[in-house]
Design a protein around this motif. Structure first.
Motif, PDB file in Angstrom:
ATOM      1  N   THR A  53       7.369  -2.277   5.835  1.00 16.50           N
ATOM      2  CA  THR A  53       6.939  -0.969   6.323  1.00 16.50           C
ATOM      3  C   THR A  53       5.600  -1.089   7.028  1.00 16.50           C
ATOM      4  O   THR A  53       4.898  -2.105   6.893  1.00 16.50           O
ATOM      5  CB  THR A  53       6.796   0.026   5.163  1.00 16.50           C
ATOM      6  OG1 THR A  53       5.686  -0.385   4.340  1.00 16.50           O
ATOM      7  CG2 THR A  53       8.065   0.090   4.318  1.00 16.50           C
ATOM      8  N   ARG A  55       2.924   0.504   6.332  1.00 14.52           N
ATOM      9  CA  ARG A  55       1.856   0.433   5.335  1.00 14.52           C
ATOM     10  C   ARG A  55       1.752  -0.961   4.732  1.00 14.52           C
ATOM     11  O   ARG A  55       0.655  -1.492   4.537  1.00 14.52           O
ATOM     12  CB  ARG A  55       2.101   1.474   4.238  1.00 14.52           C
ATOM     13  CG  ARG A  55       1.047   1.426   3.125  1.00 14.52           C
ATOM     14  CD  ARG A  55       1.087   2.658   2.252  1.00 14.52           C
ATOM     15  NE  ARG A  55       0.590   3.820   2.986  1.00 14.52           N
ATOM     16  CZ  ARG A  55       0.320   4.996   2.420  1.00 14.52           C
ATOM     17  NH1 ARG A  55       0.501   5.150   1.124  1.00 14.52           N
ATOM     18  NH2 ARG A  55      -0.122   5.989   3.148  1.00 14.52           N
ATOM     19  N   GLN A  56       2.890  -1.586   4.456  1.00 10.91           N
ATOM     20  CA  GLN A  56       2.873  -2.941   3.893  1.00 10.91           C
ATOM     21  C   GLN A  56       2.245  -3.934   4.878  1.00 10.91           C
ATOM     22  O   GLN A  56       1.453  -4.799   4.489  1.00 10.91           O
ATOM     23  CB  GLN A  56       4.298  -3.380   3.543  1.00 10.91           C
ATOM     24  CG  GLN A  56       4.873  -2.689   2.324  1.00 10.91           C
ATOM     25  CD  GLN A  56       6.340  -3.033   2.108  1.00 10.91           C
ATOM     26  OE1 GLN A  56       7.078  -3.258   3.069  1.00 10.91           O
ATOM     27  NE2 GLN A  56       6.760  -3.073   0.847  1.00 10.91           N
ATOM     28  N   TRP A  59      -1.487  -3.466   4.678  1.00 11.55           N
ATOM     29  CA  TRP A  59      -2.066  -4.098   3.483  1.00 11.55           C
ATOM     30  C   TRP A  59      -2.205  -5.610   3.680  1.00 11.55           C
ATOM     31  O   TRP A  59      -3.239  -6.207   3.369  1.00 11.55           O
ATOM     32  CB  TRP A  59      -1.180  -3.852   2.271  1.00 11.55           C
ATOM     33  CG  TRP A  59      -1.140  -2.436   1.785  1.00 11.55           C
ATOM     34  CD1 TRP A  59      -2.048  -1.457   2.015  1.00 11.55           C
ATOM     35  CD2 TRP A  59      -0.108  -1.874   0.975  1.00 11.55           C
ATOM     36  NE1 TRP A  59      -1.675  -0.303   1.398  1.00 11.55           N
ATOM     37  CE2 TRP A  59      -0.481  -0.520   0.739  1.00 11.55           C
ATOM     38  CE3 TRP A  59       1.082  -2.357   0.416  1.00 11.55           C
ATOM     39  CZ2 TRP A  59       0.303   0.347  -0.021  1.00 11.55           C
ATOM     40  CZ3 TRP A  59       1.866  -1.510  -0.339  1.00 11.55           C
ATOM     41  CH2 TRP A  59       1.477  -0.162  -0.555  1.00 11.55           C
ATOM     42  N   ALA A 493      -1.090  -0.252  11.868  1.00 17.26           N
ATOM     43  CA  ALA A 493      -0.689  -0.517  10.486  1.00 17.26           C
ATOM     44  C   ALA A 493      -1.911  -0.646   9.585  1.00 17.26           C
ATOM     45  O   ALA A 493      -1.912  -0.147   8.454  1.00 17.26           O
ATOM     46  CB  ALA A 493       0.134  -1.783  10.428  1.00 17.26           C
ATOM     47  N   SER A 496      -3.258   2.680   8.711  1.00 14.98           N
ATOM     48  CA  SER A 496      -2.455   3.435   7.747  1.00 14.98           C
ATOM     49  C   SER A 496      -2.465   2.814   6.360  1.00 14.98           C
ATOM     50  O   SER A 496      -1.912   3.382   5.410  1.00 14.98           O
ATOM     51  CB  SER A 496      -1.014   3.539   8.218  1.00 14.98           C
ATOM     52  OG  SER A 496      -0.392   2.264   8.195  1.00 14.98           O
ATOM     53  N   ALA A 497      -3.090   1.632   6.237  1.00 12.96           N
ATOM     54  CA  ALA A 497      -3.038   0.927   4.962  1.00 12.96           C
ATOM     55  C   ALA A 497      -3.781   1.658   3.874  1.00 12.96           C
ATOM     56  O   ALA A 497      -3.476   1.538   2.684  1.00 12.96           O
ATOM     57  CB  ALA A 497      -3.612  -0.484   5.121  1.00 12.96           C
TER      58      ALA A 497
END
Length: 498
Positions: A53, A55-56, A59, A493, A496-497
């Protein structure tokens, strides 16, 4: 985190201390940034493939950027002293929650092969920059003196008159040639191994073209097996560096001879010289000896790499991927040392122009010019003209107690008569053969030692130097832009993490 289900014991201390830990330290010091770049490029592909995703991916990108050499080294033991496993463990520890699909359909084989290539590619750009600096220094010094006569030697014997500018332009020519060859090598090897997997490819539809571009490569290695089995790129680089070292050793040999008391044609300032502990009259130049000695290592490195790969199976092998390239970083360091030292020598070299002119006037460098004049003006066949000139030089050496620069028209007339080709006004044939400046001016062909020809050559070298500098600048910019673009692709990304 358990790393293997196949083995129940950690590596033996001998294996860990002798092989794993030194390799780990080397990779952390030299390859970590490239491993991180590769992993970040792979994250974008995981997202495109729908495996991770947004978010992943964010991270993981943040965690990768947070990896430090100290942290990885501290956790090396638990990661079997393997940098890929240590990075995996370090990232996993930094995540707010596990990401099970990260590293699915991945292998260390193409990952490591690619990181090694990117490291080698970086080293090549640094060495190319130093070659261009050497070419610049030699070119600048060459332009300062294209008229002072100095003796040129073939077979270690007096041959023809040259100049410091002519000789140093040869140094520039060599450096430019190596930089040009390395540019071709850079372009030939700049293909990414990502997507090869262990050896037979991968099971997800990775966009290998994009992955290659994301790390600054021209494209992917077309064949998966070749991608992980071959280290030809290292052999290609080592061959260019070894060839360069051979040329530099020959220039250094000249300078070692010319700076000796037997010749006395050049010298270096005191800060680049050494002394004899027992013979206070001596001024030694161990710097030249050191540099020439190090060029020998450059040849040996190629042999070492080739021998390490020879007779191994054509697949991913630790023997090839690690042991055969064990001394790659030493080769790069040695090449940089030779280039830095030789550039210093070229920049600080002092030509003893008075001594050079004296040698030119004392010896007989005009035999070639004399033979030419006998043929072109008197119609003497070329080979016979060579015989007449040789007999004349012999007579002058005998008459002048070894002073070959002595002019003797009568001796020339006698030699010509003996050969069956009497010449009128023999003194006029000797005007150029004993005038060292005239001998220089007589060389008019392209690339010759004549002052006008050297200036033309230097102008052409200036153009090549500028073109090569721009080409190498473009290669470095391509890599920098790729890194920037990869980070930019992940920035949403990362945002959004949180």
């Amino acid at each position: 985190m358990r790393l293997t289900g196949r083995l129940a014991a950690a590596p033996d201390d001998f294996i860990r201390q002798e092989f794993l830990e030194p390799q780990f330290r080397h990779e952390v010091a030299n390859l970590l940034s490239w491993y991180v770049l590769i992993e970040k490029a792979l994250l974008r592909e995981y997202r495109r493939l729908g495996v991770l995703t947004v978010r992943q991916v964010g991270w993981l990108a943040v965690a990768l950027d947070g990896l430090t050499a100290e942290e990885l080294t501290a956790g090396a033991g638990a990661a079997l002293s393997d940098i890929a496993l240590a990075m995996e463990a370090g990232v996993a520890k930094a995540l707010p929650e596990p990401v099970p699909a990260w590293h699915v359909d991945r292998s260390r084989n193409d990952l490591q092969a690619c990181a090694q290539l990117l490291y080698g590619r970086e080293q090549v750009t640094e060495i190319a920059a130093m070659l261009l600096q050497l070419a610049e220094a030699a070119h600048e010094r060459a332009a300062q003196d294209v008229t002072s006569p100095m003796p040129g030697y073939t077979h270690l014997q007096a041959a023809q008159i040259v100049t410091p500018g002519f000789y140093l332009s040869a140094v520039a020519e060599h450096a430019l040639g190596v930089a040009s060859r390395l540019l071709g090598t850079y372009d030939r090897i700049n293909y990414a191994q990502l997507g090869a997997g262990p050896m037979a490819g991968q099971e997800l539809a990775w966009d290998r073209d994009w992955l290659a571009q994301a790390i600054g490569c021209t494209g992917p290695v077309p064949h998966a097996l070749a991608a992980v089995a071959s280290r030809d790129w290292l052999l290609d680089i080592a061959a260019d560096i070894a060839s360069a070292g051979v040329g530099f050793s020959r220039f250094l040999t000249d300078l070692m001879a010319w700076s000796s008391s037997a010749y006395g044609l050049v010298e270096l300032p005191d800060e680049l010289a050494g002394i004899s502990a027992a013979m206070p009259q001596k001024k030694n130049y161990p710097l030249l000896e050191r540099l020439r000695g190090r060029t020998a290592h450059l040849t040996a490195f190629y042999v070492d790499f080739a021998t390490g790969q020879r007779n191994t199976p054509y697949s991913n092998m630790v023997e090839v991927s690690k042991e055969a390239g064990l001394h790659a970083s030493t080769m790069f360091d040695t090449a940089r040392s030779v280039l830095a030292g030789f550039t210093l020598v070229v920049d600080r070299l002092q030509w003893r122009t008075d001594r050079m002119r004296a040698v030119c006037e004392e010896d007989h460098f005009g035999g070639f010019s004399l033979a030419n004049e006998l043929t072109l003006r008197a119609g003497v066949p070329w080979r016979t003209a060579q015989v007449i000139a040789g007999r004349y030089v012999t007579a002058v050496l005998t008459e002048g107690a070894g002073r070959a620069g002595l002019s003797d028209p009568a001796a020339l007339a006698a030699a010509a008569r003996e050969a069956g080709y009497p010449v009128e006004d023999s003194a006029s044939y000797l005007a150029n053969s004993t005038d060292v400046d005239a001998q220089l001016r007589a060389k008019v062909s392209a690339g010759s030692a004549g002052p006008a020809s050297v200036l033309v050559l230097l102008a052409e070298q200036r153009n090549r130097l500028d073109v090569l500098t721009a080409e190498w600048k473009n290669r470095r910019a391509t890599v920098r832009n790729a890194i920037t673009a990869t980070d930019a692709a992940l920035s949403p990304a990362v945002g959004s993490a949180g």
